[in-house]
Each structure stands twice: as structure tokens, then as C-alpha cells.
Motif scaffolding. Sequence first.
Motif, PDB file in Angstrom:
ATOM      1  N   LEU A  69       0.825  -1.211   0.000  1.00  0.00           N
ATOM      2  CA  LEU A  69       0.000   0.000   0.000  1.00  0.00           C
ATOM      3  C   LEU A  69       0.863   1.267   0.000  1.00  0.00           C
ATOM      4  O   LEU A  69       0.556   2.241  -0.694  1.00  0.00           O
ATOM      5  N   LEU A  70       1.941   1.256   0.765  1.00  0.00           N
ATOM      6  CA  LEU A  70       2.837   2.419   0.809  1.00  0.00           C
ATOM      7  C   LEU A  70       3.490   2.664  -0.554  1.00  0.00           C
ATOM      8  O   LEU A  70       3.596   3.809  -1.005  1.00  0.00           O
ATOM      9  N   LYS A  71       3.913   1.601  -1.198  1.00  0.00           N
ATOM     10  CA  LYS A  71       4.537   1.747  -2.514  1.00  0.00           C
ATOM     11  C   LYS A  71       3.544   2.243  -3.556  1.00  0.00           C
ATOM     12  O   LYS A  71       3.943   2.793  -4.577  1.00  0.00           O
ATOM     13  N   ASN A  72       2.256   2.068  -3.271  1.00  0.00           N
ATOM     14  CA  ASN A  72       1.207   2.586  -4.152  1.00  0.00           C
ATOM     15  C   ASN A  72       0.683   3.941  -3.681  1.00  0.00           C
ATOM     16  O   ASN A  72      -0.363   4.400  -4.123  1.00  0.00           O
ATOM     17  N   ASN A  73       1.412   4.570  -2.765  1.00  0.00           N
ATOM     18  CA  ASN A  73       1.081   5.898  -2.224  1.00  0.00           C
ATOM     19  C   ASN A  73      -0.321   5.970  -1.620  1.00  0.00           C
ATOM     20  O   ASN A  73      -1.021   6.970  -1.773  1.00  0.00           O
ATOM     21  N   LYS A  89      -2.852   6.792   1.005  1.00  0.00           N
ATOM     22  CA  LYS A  89      -2.885   7.775   2.096  1.00  0.00           C
ATOM     23  C   LYS A  89      -3.155   7.115   3.448  1.00  0.00           C
ATOM     24  O   LYS A  89      -2.492   7.427   4.445  1.00  0.00           O
ATOM     25  N   ALA A  90      -4.098   6.203   3.498  1.00  0.00           N
ATOM     26  CA  ALA A  90      -4.438   5.537   4.757  1.00  0.00           C
ATOM     27  C   ALA A  90      -3.235   4.744   5.293  1.00  0.00           C
ATOM     28  O   ALA A  90      -3.003   4.691   6.506  1.00  0.00           O
ATOM     29  N   ALA A  91      -2.473   4.154   4.393  1.00  0.00           N
ATOM     30  CA  ALA A  91      -1.289   3.397   4.808  1.00  0.00           C
ATOM     31  C   ALA A  91      -0.232   4.321   5.407  1.00  0.00           C
ATOM     32  O   ALA A  91       0.402   3.981   6.410  1.00  0.00           O
ATOM     33  N   TYR A  92      -0.063   5.512   4.822  1.00  0.00           N
ATOM     34  CA  TYR A  92       0.904   6.466   5.380  1.00  0.00           C
ATOM     35  C   TYR A  92       0.435   6.992   6.738  1.00  0.00           C
ATOM     36  O   TYR A  92       1.236   7.199   7.643  1.00  0.00           O
ATOM     37  N   GLU A  93      -0.857   7.192   6.889  1.00  0.00           N
ATOM     38  CA  GLU A  93      -1.379   7.617   8.192  1.00  0.00           C
ATOM     39  C   GLU A  93      -1.144   6.519   9.235  1.00  0.00           C
ATOM     40  O   GLU A  93      -0.730   6.794  10.356  1.00  0.00           O
ATOM     41  N   ASP A  98      11.855  15.472   8.374  1.00  0.00           N
ATOM     42  CA  ASP A  98      12.788  15.108   7.301  1.00  0.00           C
ATOM     43  C   ASP A  98      12.794  13.600   7.060  1.00  0.00           C
ATOM     44  O   ASP A  98      12.850  13.146   5.915  1.00  0.00           O
ATOM     45  N   SER A  99      12.726  12.827   8.124  1.00  0.00           N
ATOM     46  CA  SER A  99      12.754  11.367   8.007  1.00  0.00           C
ATOM     47  C   SER A  99      11.533  10.846   7.265  1.00  0.00           C
ATOM     48  O   SER A  99      11.651  10.004   6.370  1.00  0.00           O
ATOM     49  N   PHE A 100      10.355  11.339   7.634  1.00  0.00           N
ATOM     50  CA  PHE A 100       9.149  10.848   6.965  1.00  0.00           C
ATOM     51  C   PHE A 100       9.075  11.301   5.511  1.00  0.00           C
ATOM     52  O   PHE A 100       8.545  10.592   4.664  1.00  0.00           O
ATOM     53  N   ILE A 101       9.649  12.441   5.200  1.00  0.00           N
ATOM     54  CA  ILE A 101       9.732  12.854   3.792  1.00  0.00           C
ATOM     55  C   ILE A 101      10.643  11.895   3.036  1.00  0.00           C
ATOM     56  O   ILE A 101      10.323  11.448   1.931  1.00  0.00           O
ATOM     57  N   TRP A 107       8.887   8.582   2.555  1.00  0.00           N
ATOM     58  CA  TRP A 107       7.898   8.697   1.485  1.00  0.00           C
ATOM     59  C   TRP A 107       8.571   8.714   0.111  1.00  0.00           C
ATOM     60  O   TRP A 107       8.165   7.995  -0.793  1.00  0.00           O
ATOM     61  N   LYS A 108       9.620   9.523  -0.032  1.00  0.00           N
ATOM     62  CA  LYS A 108      10.295   9.641  -1.330  1.00  0.00           C
ATOM     63  C   LYS A 108      11.007   8.354  -1.749  1.00  0.00           C
ATOM     64  O   LYS A 108      11.136   8.075  -2.926  1.00  0.00           O
TER      65      LYS A 108
END
Length: 189
Positions: A15-19, A21-25, A55-58, A61-62
Motif C-alpha cells: 500500500l505504501l509503494k502505491n502511495n 494515504k491511509a497506509a501512510y497515516e 525530514d525522516s518521513f519525507i 515517502w520519497k
Amino acid sequence: MNKSILFPENELVTLLKNNNKAAYEYLYDHYAPSLYGIARKIVKDDSRADDVMQDSFIKIWKHMASYDAGKGSLFTWMLNITRRTAIDKLRADNKFEKDLQWDAVRENDLSMSSVFIPLPATVDLKSIVEKLLPEKKQLIELVYFEGYTHEEASEHLCLPLGTVKSRIRNAMKELRKVFDASPLSAQFA
């Protein structure tokens, strides 16, 4: 987000690799407190730890697409990103504070003739490093471009620490020869 939902790690990663939003939350809600604790322990300041977390979460994500479950758990991967970010923040802040000497520069020291500004076309470090042997090039990139310590590079590449240090030393000797032979070196003499 509903905190009672639990994702198995492999599903969360997908889910994270597919961006998603709920997974990132979910990722932030479940992992940020532990990562913050590590950042806080390294930088020893709440404000700096907050900066490190952002910075870490950016970075997470990237670079999520580069996460490889075969090399370790998601938490370990994020922990390493947070740890390196915290160390970089600490080094940058300490260097800035140490180097900050407002009274050391006088007005007459600020003439344009006293400032060296190399032409961008004359300094291309990455192309010079590209000419090194692959094992030396990889270490220089890790240590000098990506901020790894010698120990971290040793662990990352599964090489003995002595081998890492000697390869870096030899690579630096090679790079020094290139710079000594360049017209830029005359400007520094």
C-alpha cells in the motif's frame, strides 16, 4: 484513521509503494513514537527531534519504492533513515554553531577579489569519482555523498572496517592526484 486496523507488514509495504494515504497515516500513527524516541535520544532536543521526524518521513515517502524486505524489516529500514537523519542534523547544527564567528570577518575582508567562486563547469566531482574503480567509487559515494560513516558503509556492504578505510584512503589519494593536476589547484596554492 481507525487505529484498530492492523496491516500485515507485506500488505502495508504494498500500500505504501502505491502511495496509499491511509497506509501512510497508519505508518505514522504506529511508528512515529518509536522513531521520535530514537531521534530525541540522538539530538537531545525536542525541536531538533521534530525537524528530524519531518525530514525522516519525507525521505521515507520519497524512497519507499527502494525499500527491500529481503534486506530487513520496514521498521529497521525506517529506523536507519531516522538515525542517519538525526546524526546529519546534529553534525550540521554542531558545525554551524562551531563555525559561526561573526566577529571574525571584518568589512574590508569582504571584497570580491577575496572570494573564490569556481565555475560550475570546472568542478564536477561526480564525474571525477565515476572514473574510480567500482569498489572505491561505491565507498566514496556512500561516505561523502550520502553521509554514511565508515562503520555504516562497512555494515551496508558487508565488508571489514579495515577494508573500507583502506579503500577510501586509496580512493582519496587517486582523487588528490586528479585535483593536483587540475588548473583549479593553482588557484588554491
